[in-house]
Design an enzyme around this catalytic site. Structure first.
Site, short mmCIF file in Angstrom:
data_model
loop_
_atom_site.label_atom_id
_atom_site.label_comp_id
_atom_site.label_asym_id
_atom_site.label_seq_id
_atom_site.Cartn_x
_atom_site.Cartn_y
_atom_site.Cartn_z
N LYS A 20 0.84 -1.20 0.00
CA LYS A 20 0.00 0.00 0.00
C LYS A 20 0.88 1.26 0.00
CE LYS A 20 -3.48 -2.48 2.77
NZ LYS A 20 -4.27 -2.43 4.02
N ARG A 96 -0.75 -14.97 3.67
CA ARG A 96 -1.43 -14.26 4.77
C ARG A 96 -0.66 -14.43 6.07
NH1 ARG A 96 -6.03 -10.90 4.28
NH2 ARG A 96 -6.77 -11.78 6.25
N THR A 102 -4.31 -8.52 10.73
CA THR A 102 -4.70 -7.22 10.18
C THR A 102 -4.22 -6.05 11.03
OG1 THR A 102 -6.67 -8.26 9.24
CG2 THR A 102 -6.72 -5.86 9.45
N ARG A 113 3.66 -7.35 8.95
CA ARG A 113 3.01 -6.28 9.73
C ARG A 113 3.56 -6.24 11.15
NH1 ARG A 113 -3.00 -7.77 7.51
NH2 ARG A 113 -3.11 -6.33 5.74
N HIS A 126 -1.43 -5.63 1.51
CA HIS A 126 -2.68 -6.36 1.31
C HIS A 126 -2.36 -7.75 0.76
CE1 HIS A 126 -6.71 -7.43 -0.07
NE2 HIS A 126 -6.10 -7.90 -1.15
N1 UDP Z 1 -8.85 -1.61 8.38
C1 UDP Z 1 -8.94 -0.46 9.14
N2 UDP Z 1 -9.58 -0.52 10.34
C2 UDP Z 1 -10.11 -1.68 10.82
C3 UDP Z 1 -10.02 -2.86 10.04
C4 UDP Z 1 -9.38 -2.79 8.82
O1 UDP Z 1 -8.46 0.58 8.75
O2 UDP Z 1 -10.66 -1.68 11.92
C5 UDP Z 1 -8.17 -1.56 7.09
C6 UDP Z 1 -6.78 -2.22 7.16
O3 UDP Z 1 -5.89 -1.43 6.40
C7 UDP Z 1 -6.99 -3.56 6.49
C8 UDP Z 1 -8.06 -3.19 5.45
O4 UDP Z 1 -8.90 -2.27 6.12
O5 UDP Z 1 -5.81 -4.08 5.93
C9 UDP Z 1 -8.88 -4.36 4.96
O6 UDP Z 1 -9.48 -5.00 6.06
P1 UDP Z 1 -9.50 -6.58 6.16
O7 UDP Z 1 -10.37 -6.93 7.30
O8 UDP Z 1 -9.82 -7.17 4.83
O9 UDP Z 1 -7.98 -6.92 6.60
P2 UDP Z 1 -6.78 -7.60 5.78
O10 UDP Z 1 -7.37 -8.61 4.86
O11 UDP Z 1 -6.05 -6.50 5.05
O12 UDP Z 1 -5.90 -8.22 6.85
MG MG Z 2 -8.94 -8.47 3.51
#
Ligand code: UDP
Ligand code: MG
Length: 162
Positions: A20, A96, A102, A113, A126
């Site tokens: 990102k 992942r 996340t 991360r 991502h």
């Molecule tokens: N995100 C956020 N706040 C939250 C949850 C998610 O800003 O409370 C953002 C974060 O950057 C995350 C993206 O939204 O990577 C997509 O969310 P997802 O649940 O799909 O997580 P990921 O698959 O990226 O781990």
């Molecule tokens: Mg996701």
């Protein structure tokens, strides 16, 4: 009959990985790419793009009801994103794992991360979360001709297939 190598190639899974704008701006491209490379996964597509807001909304369409959706799409479209497709056995799930949880405050040390990010809104990377999303995200970000199929010299050492 298919040769061992062809069977092997046919089984290979692909995932969509994107660094990102925060990861790009922080100079973390080589660090992140090298973690996937050293693991033994194969890079089959890569490009640097600034997605439009509308494109970001498509990418994150599953999250459109979430309160952070708008800010997330603004952020994803705020600068260059390094879009990639990586190939390998189990790459969707294990990718992942390499990425980590996340929320970086809950990601294990040793994950991307966990090692390189602090807050959920700036978690630098991502990765597709399953086979269907991987297929959809690869199709959204890349044209079929941008995906390069090739045999890497390392494959026989990574998979032990001749
Ligand atoms: N995100 C956020 N706040 C939250 C949850 C998610 O800003 O409370 C953002 C974060 O950057 C995350 C993206 O939204 O990577 C997509 O969310 P997802 O649940 O799909 O997580 P990921 O698959 O990226 O781990
Ligand atoms: Mg996701």
């Amino acid at each position: 009959m298919l040769q061992d190598q062809e069977v092997h190639a046919a089984e290979m899974e692909r995932t969509f990985i994107a660094i990102k704008p925060d990861g790009v701006q922080r100079g973390l491209i080589s660090e992140i790419v090298s973690r996937f490379e050293r693991k033994g996964y194969k890079l089959v597509a890569i490009k640097l793009v600034v997605p439009s807001k509308q494109f970001a909304e498509k990418h994150y369409h599953d999250l459109k009801e979430r309160p952070f959706f708008n800010g997330l799409c603004d952020f994803l479209s705020s600068g260059p994103v390094l879009a990639m497709v990586w190939e390998g056995e189990g790459v969707i799930k294990y990718g992942r794992k390499l990425i980590g949880a996340t929320d970086p405050s809950k990601s294990e040390p040793g994950t991307i991360r966990g090692d390189l990010a602090v807050v959920v809104g700036r978690n630098i990377i991502h990765g597709s979360d399953g086979p269907e999303t991987a297929k959809d995200e690869i199709a959204l970000w890349f044209q079929p001709k941008e995906l390069v199929s090739y045999t890497s010299n390392e494959e026989k050492w990574i998979y032990g297939v001749n």
